[in-house]
Design a protein around this motif. Structure first.
Motif, short mmCIF file in Angstrom:
data_model
loop_
_atom_site.label_atom_id
_atom_site.label_comp_id
_atom_site.label_asym_id
_atom_site.label_seq_id
_atom_site.Cartn_x
_atom_site.Cartn_y
_atom_site.Cartn_z
N SER A 1 4.65 -6.49 23.00
CA SER A 1 3.77 -7.78 23.47
C SER A 1 4.45 -8.39 24.76
CB SER A 1 3.75 -8.97 22.42
OG SER A 1 2.78 -10.01 22.98
N MET A 2 3.36 -8.58 25.78
CA MET A 2 3.77 -9.18 27.24
C MET A 2 4.59 -10.38 27.11
SD MET A 2 3.22 -7.51 29.93
CE MET A 2 2.64 -8.11 31.36
N GLU A 3 4.35 -11.21 26.04
CA GLU A 3 4.72 -12.40 25.81
C GLU A 3 5.09 -13.06 24.38
OE1 GLU A 3 2.15 -15.88 26.30
OE2 GLU A 3 0.45 -14.36 27.26
N PHE A 4 6.26 -13.71 24.14
CA PHE A 4 6.50 -14.28 22.63
C PHE A 4 7.15 -15.41 23.05
CE2 PHE A 4 7.57 -9.60 22.38
CZ PHE A 4 6.91 -9.47 20.99
N ALA A 5 6.26 -16.77 22.20
CA ALA A 5 6.73 -18.28 22.38
C ALA A 5 7.32 -18.14 20.98
CB ALA A 5 5.41 -19.10 22.27
N LEU A 6 8.95 -18.15 20.95
CA LEU A 6 9.60 -18.24 19.87
C LEU A 6 10.20 -19.46 19.51
CD1 LEU A 6 11.38 -14.53 20.48
CD2 LEU A 6 9.56 -15.28 18.72
N GLU A 7 10.52 -19.85 20.95
CA GLU A 7 11.36 -21.36 20.89
C GLU A 7 11.28 -21.84 22.03
OE1 GLU A 7 12.47 -24.14 19.52
OE2 GLU A 7 12.76 -22.98 17.81
N GLN A 8 11.46 -23.26 22.39
CA GLN A 8 10.99 -23.77 23.47
C GLN A 8 12.15 -23.33 24.68
OE1 GLN A 8 8.91 -25.88 24.80
NE2 GLN A 8 10.07 -26.49 26.90
N VAL A 9 13.45 -22.94 24.13
CA VAL A 9 14.41 -22.81 25.28
C VAL A 9 14.11 -21.27 26.01
CG1 VAL A 9 15.80 -21.68 23.29
CG2 VAL A 9 16.70 -22.60 25.44
N LEU A 10 13.20 -20.41 25.17
CA LEU A 10 13.21 -19.13 25.56
C LEU A 10 11.82 -19.04 26.26
CD1 LEU A 10 14.25 -15.98 25.91
CD2 LEU A 10 13.51 -15.60 23.36
N LYS A 11 11.88 -19.15 27.31
CA LYS A 11 10.60 -19.40 28.34
C LYS A 11 9.84 -18.02 28.76
CE LYS A 11 12.24 -23.80 29.91
NZ LYS A 11 11.28 -24.73 29.21
N ILE A 12 9.39 -17.17 27.91
CA ILE A 12 8.97 -15.98 28.25
C ILE A 12 7.45 -15.71 27.73
CG2 ILE A 12 11.01 -14.80 28.19
CD1 ILE A 12 10.33 -13.70 25.38
N TYR A 13 6.79 -16.93 27.83
CA TYR A 13 5.29 -16.95 27.33
C TYR A 13 4.52 -17.87 28.33
CZ TYR A 13 6.73 -21.41 25.42
OH TYR A 13 7.41 -22.73 25.38
N SER A 14 3.11 -17.50 28.00
CA SER A 14 2.26 -18.50 28.92
C SER A 14 1.30 -19.23 28.07
CB SER A 14 1.57 -17.46 29.91
OG SER A 14 0.51 -16.86 29.22
N GLY A 15 0.93 -18.79 26.94
CA GLY A 15 -0.16 -19.25 26.08
C GLY A 15 -0.38 -18.73 24.98
N GLY A 16 -1.79 -18.80 24.38
CA GLY A 16 -1.97 -18.34 22.90
C GLY A 16 -1.60 -17.08 22.45
N LEU A 17 -1.78 -16.01 23.36
CA LEU A 17 -1.35 -14.60 22.89
C LEU A 17 0.28 -14.75 22.65
CD1 LEU A 17 -2.06 -11.59 23.02
CD2 LEU A 17 -0.90 -11.44 25.09
N GLY A 18 1.11 -15.47 23.30
CA GLY A 18 2.62 -15.70 23.07
C GLY A 18 2.83 -16.67 21.74
N PHE A 19 1.88 -17.47 21.57
CA PHE A 19 2.18 -18.40 20.44
C PHE A 19 1.82 -17.57 19.09
CE2 PHE A 19 2.20 -22.94 21.57
CZ PHE A 19 2.71 -22.84 22.99
N LEU A 20 0.83 -16.82 19.27
CA LEU A 20 0.47 -15.83 18.12
C LEU A 20 1.48 -14.91 17.73
CD1 LEU A 20 -0.93 -12.50 17.94
CD2 LEU A 20 -1.32 -14.38 15.91
N ALA A 21 1.92 -14.29 19.10
CA ALA A 21 3.19 -13.23 18.79
C ALA A 21 4.56 -13.78 18.24
CB ALA A 21 3.70 -12.30 20.12
N GLY A 22 4.70 -15.02 18.72
CA GLY A 22 5.94 -15.56 18.12
C GLY A 22 5.75 -15.96 16.52
N SER A 23 4.71 -16.46 16.28
CA SER A 23 4.57 -16.81 14.72
C SER A 23 4.70 -15.46 14.01
CB SER A 23 3.36 -17.57 14.46
OG SER A 23 3.37 -18.84 14.92
N HIS A 24 4.11 -14.57 14.69
CA HIS A 24 4.15 -13.14 14.05
C HIS A 24 5.49 -12.79 13.56
CE1 HIS A 24 1.83 -9.02 13.34
NE2 HIS A 24 2.91 -9.04 12.60
N MET A 25 6.27 -12.76 14.69
CA MET A 25 7.67 -12.39 14.79
C MET A 25 8.63 -13.01 13.69
SD MET A 25 7.95 -9.83 16.53
CE MET A 25 6.20 -9.60 16.12
#
Length: 553
Positions: free
Chosen positions: A24-48
Motif C-alpha cells: 500500500s502507498m499509505e498506512f495510517a497506523l498512528e498519529q506520530v507516523l505521518k505516511i498517509y493522506s486519507g481513507g486508503l491509509g486509514f483502511l490499510a492501518g486498520s487492516h494491519m
C-alpha cells in the motif's frame, strides 16, 4: 533480528497460515507516523492492526515518506497553506538492507526500515526509502512526498513500492503465497514476478490479488505507456507484450485494468462498489472475478470505551455526560484554532474527510439563505465544523476549503479546522452529534469515516452511497437521503435534490429528535454503536480477506 532470514515475530493462528505480503502507498497506523493522506491509509492501518489481533501471517510493505503527505498550515488570513517538514522516527529499526532496483534504466538504491509489531500493535511492516547518500538528488526525491504532483516521480513511486517491495521479499529470503495490492499503485510487483517466472503469467496470477477503491473508470490512474516503459515500470517486458496483457486500445497504460488482468481475483470495497466495478469493467475481456469485501475500521483503536460501558450498563446519565466530555475536548481544539467558543449542550455537526469535488464539502452552502437560517435557528441551535486535507495541487478543492474559511468569519458557531490526521479525526468523531457525508452517488466506493463516527455515538447523515446501504436504517441508527434516479439527472439536478433532502431531514427529523426527544436520540446513538461494532470492525474484514480472497482457489 536477522532480516536476511526473516521470521514472523509471533505465533500464527493456523486458520491464517497463508503467507501474505500487503502493498500500500499509505498506512495510517498512528498519529506520530505521518505516511498517509486519507481513507486508503486509514483502511490499510486498520487492516494491519487487525492482522496483528488475529495473528495472521501477513506483512505490510509501504514507503517511508520523508515529508509525509503535507502539513496543513494556514496563511496569515487563515486560508490553507501546504507545508512540508522533514519527519524523523526513532522507533523505526534500520534493517541494514540496501539493494538496487532499476528506475528509468538506471540503478537506484533502496534502504529498508522496519516497524516492530509491538510498537503500534500491527502486522510486521517494512518501509522503503530512496533518500540515501548513494542516490542522486532526483532519485532521493522519489520517497519524499506521498502522491507527488510530478508524473514521472509518481510513476517512480509506484515502481519503488511494487518492484522495490517484491525485491525486498527476495532479500528477506521469505516466500509469500499472496501478493495483495491495495489499489494498483504496487502493480510493478506483478511485472517483477513475471520476469522472475520467465514470463509465466499463470504463475503470477496464482499469487496476485487486487483491491480496487475507485468506482468510476476515469478515476483509475492512466499514464502514457511509453513513459511507463521508459521508467522501467515493466521489468524488461516490451510495450507490445504489455499491451497484450492490459488490452486497452490506446497509448495510455491503465494500471487498474492491467491489475484486473494479472490478478487471480479482485474485490470492491462495499457491496455497492462491487456491483459498480463489475459493471464498469465488464466490457473488457480477460478481467478477473471481482467480489466484495466491505471496508471496515478497527473497533479497539477508534471506539470510546467509557461510552460503550455506559451504554452497556444502561446508565443514561453517564452516557450523556461522557458524550458531553468528548464534545468539550473537541471544542478546546476548535477554540485553540479559531477563537470560537462552542457549547457542549448545542447540537454539533461535522463534515470531515478529504476535500474532493464529488464529496461536496460545501453542499449545504449552495443555499446560503437556508444555511444562514440553520445556523441562526433560536429554537434548535446548531454548531458546524469542517476539516479535511485537499490534495496540495488540487486548486479547486483548496478554493472550496478557503471559501468555507471565509464563510466561517460570519458565524461564531461555524469552524474550519486544519491538521485532519488520525488524532483530529478521532476527536471529531468523538465530539460530534452528527457526521455529515454527502458524496454524489455512486462515486464513494466505501467511505469508512462514518463507521468510526458510529463507534463513538455519533449519528450518520448521509447520501446512500458506499458502505451506508449495508448499515443504515433511517431514523433508527442513522439518517439517509432517499436514492433517486441519479443516472438520468444532471449534476445540477442531483446536487439540488440532495441539498433539499439534507435540509429537510435536518430541519424536520434530526433537530427535533435531538432537542425535543432526547430518549429517542439516545436510542439512535445506541443502535448505531451496536450495529457498527461487529459488522464493520476490521477484525471481521481481515478474516474475510483470508476466507474469501486469499484462500479462494
Amino acid at each position: 533480528m536477522d532480516f536476511k532470514n526473516f521470521k514472523m515475530p509471533f505465533g500464527i493462528d493456523p486458520q491464517y497460515s497463508k503467507k501474505v505480503a500487503y502493498f500500500s502507498m499509505e498506512f495510517a497506523l498512528e498519529q506520530v507516523l505521518k505516511i498517509y493522506s486519507g481513507g486508503l491509509g486509514f483502511l490499510a492501518g486498520s487492516h494491519m492492526r487487525s492482522a496483528y489481533n488475529l495473528k495472521q501471517d501477513l506483512i505490510g510493505i509501504g514507503i517511508l515518506w520523508k515529508f509525509g503527505y503535507y502539513d496543513q498550515a494556514r496563511n496569515h488570513d487563515q486560508t490553507l497553506q501546504p507545508t512540508w517538514t522533514k519527519k524523523m522516527y526513532s522507533f523505526l529499526e534500520d534493517t541494514g538492507i540496501k539493494f538496487q532496483i532499476e528506475i528509468h534504466s538506471a540503478p537506484v538504491w533502496v534502504k529498508v526500515w522496519y516497524l516492530d509489531p509491538e510498537i503500534f500493535n500491527t502486522a510486521p511492516m517494512f518501509f522503503l526509502s530512496t533518500d540515501v547518500p548513494e542516490n542522486d538528488h532526483v532519485s532521493k526525491t522519489i520517497s519524499h512526498k506521498l502522491y507527488d504532483a510530478n508524473e514521472a516521480t509518481k510513476v517512480a513511486q509506484y515502481i519503488l513500492l511494487g518492484k522495490g517491495g517484491a525485491k525486498l521479499l527476495d532479500e528477506l529470503n521469505i516466500e509469500r503465497d499472496i501478493y495483495h495490492l491495495n489499489e494498483a499503485h504496487g502493480l510493478p510487483a506483478a511485472f517483477h514476478l513475471l520476469k522472475k517466472y520467465n514470463g509465466n503469467l499463470h504463475k503470477v496470477k496464482e499469487k496476485l490479488v487486487f483491491t480496487t477503491h475507485t468506482p468510476e473508470e476515469a478515476g483509475n490512474e492512466k499514464h502514457n505507456l511509453k513513459l511507463c516503459y521508459d521508467m522501467s515500470y515493466f521489468s524488461g517486458l516490451t510495450m507490445e507484450d504489455v499491451k497484450k496483457i492490459e488490452g486497452a486500445d490506446d497509448d495510455k497504460f491503465n494500471h487498474s485494468l492491467c491489475a484486473l488482468k494479472m490478478a487471480r481475483i479482485a474485490n470492491g470495497v462495499s457491496k455497492l462498489h462491487g456491483d459498480v466495478s463489475r459493471t464498469m469493467w465488464s466490457k473488457y475481456k480477460g478481467v478477473c472475478e471481482i467480489i466484495s469485501i466491505t471496508n471496515a475500521q478497527e473497533f479497539k483503536y477508534w471506539s470510546d470505551k467509557p461510552l460503550y460501558k455506559a451504554k452497556e450498563e444502561n446508565d443514561e446519565a453517564a452516557f450523556d455526560e461522557r458524550k458531553k466530555t468528548l464534545k468539550k475536548r473537541l471544542f478546546e481544539i476548535v477554540a485553540d484554532q479559531t477563537g470560537n467558543l462552542f457549547d457542549p449542550n448545542v447540537f454539533t455537526m461535522v463534515w470531515a474527510r478529504r476535500f474532493a469535488g464529488y464529496k461536496r464539502a460545501d453542499l449545504l452552502l449552495h443555499d446560503k439563505e437556508r444555511f444562514k437560517k440553520l445556523l441562526n435557528n433560536p429554537k434548535y441551535p446548531v454548531q458546524m465544523i469542517w476539516a479535511g486535507k485537499p490534495y496540495p495541487m488540487d486548486y479547486s478543492s483548496i478554493s472550496t476549503f478557503n471559501s468555507l474559511v471565509e464563510e466561517s468569519k460570519n458565524y461564531k458557531n461555524m469552524a474550519v479546522l486544519t491538521g485532519y490526521e488520525l488524532s483530529l479525526s478521532k476527536s471529531l468523531k468523538q465530539g460530534s452529534d452528527v457526521w455529515l457525508n454527502n458524496p454524489r452517488v455512486p462515486r464513494e466506493a466505501s467511505g469508512t469515516s462514518g463507521m468510526t463516527a458510529s463507534m463513538n455515538g455519533t449519528v450518520n447523515l448521509s447520501t446512500d452511497d458506499g458502505w451506508i446501504p449495508e448499515f443504515a436504517k433511517h431514523g433508527e441508527n442513522s439518517f439517509v437521503v432517499p436514492k433517486c434516479d441519479y443516472e438520468n439527472m444532471s449534476i445540477y439536478e442531483e446536487d439540488n435534490y440532495d441539498l433539499n433532502a439534507l435540509y429537510e431531514i435536518l430541519e424536520n427529523e434530526i433537530l427535533p429528535a435531538y432537542y425535543d426527544h432526547p430518549e429517542k436520540w439516545r436510542k439512535i446513538q445506541h443502535n448505531a454503536m451496536n450495529d457498527v461494532k461487529d459488522q464493520f470492525n476490521s477484525d471481521q474484514m481481515a478474516d474475510e480477506y483470508y476466507q474469501i480472497l486469499y484462500n479462494r482457489s
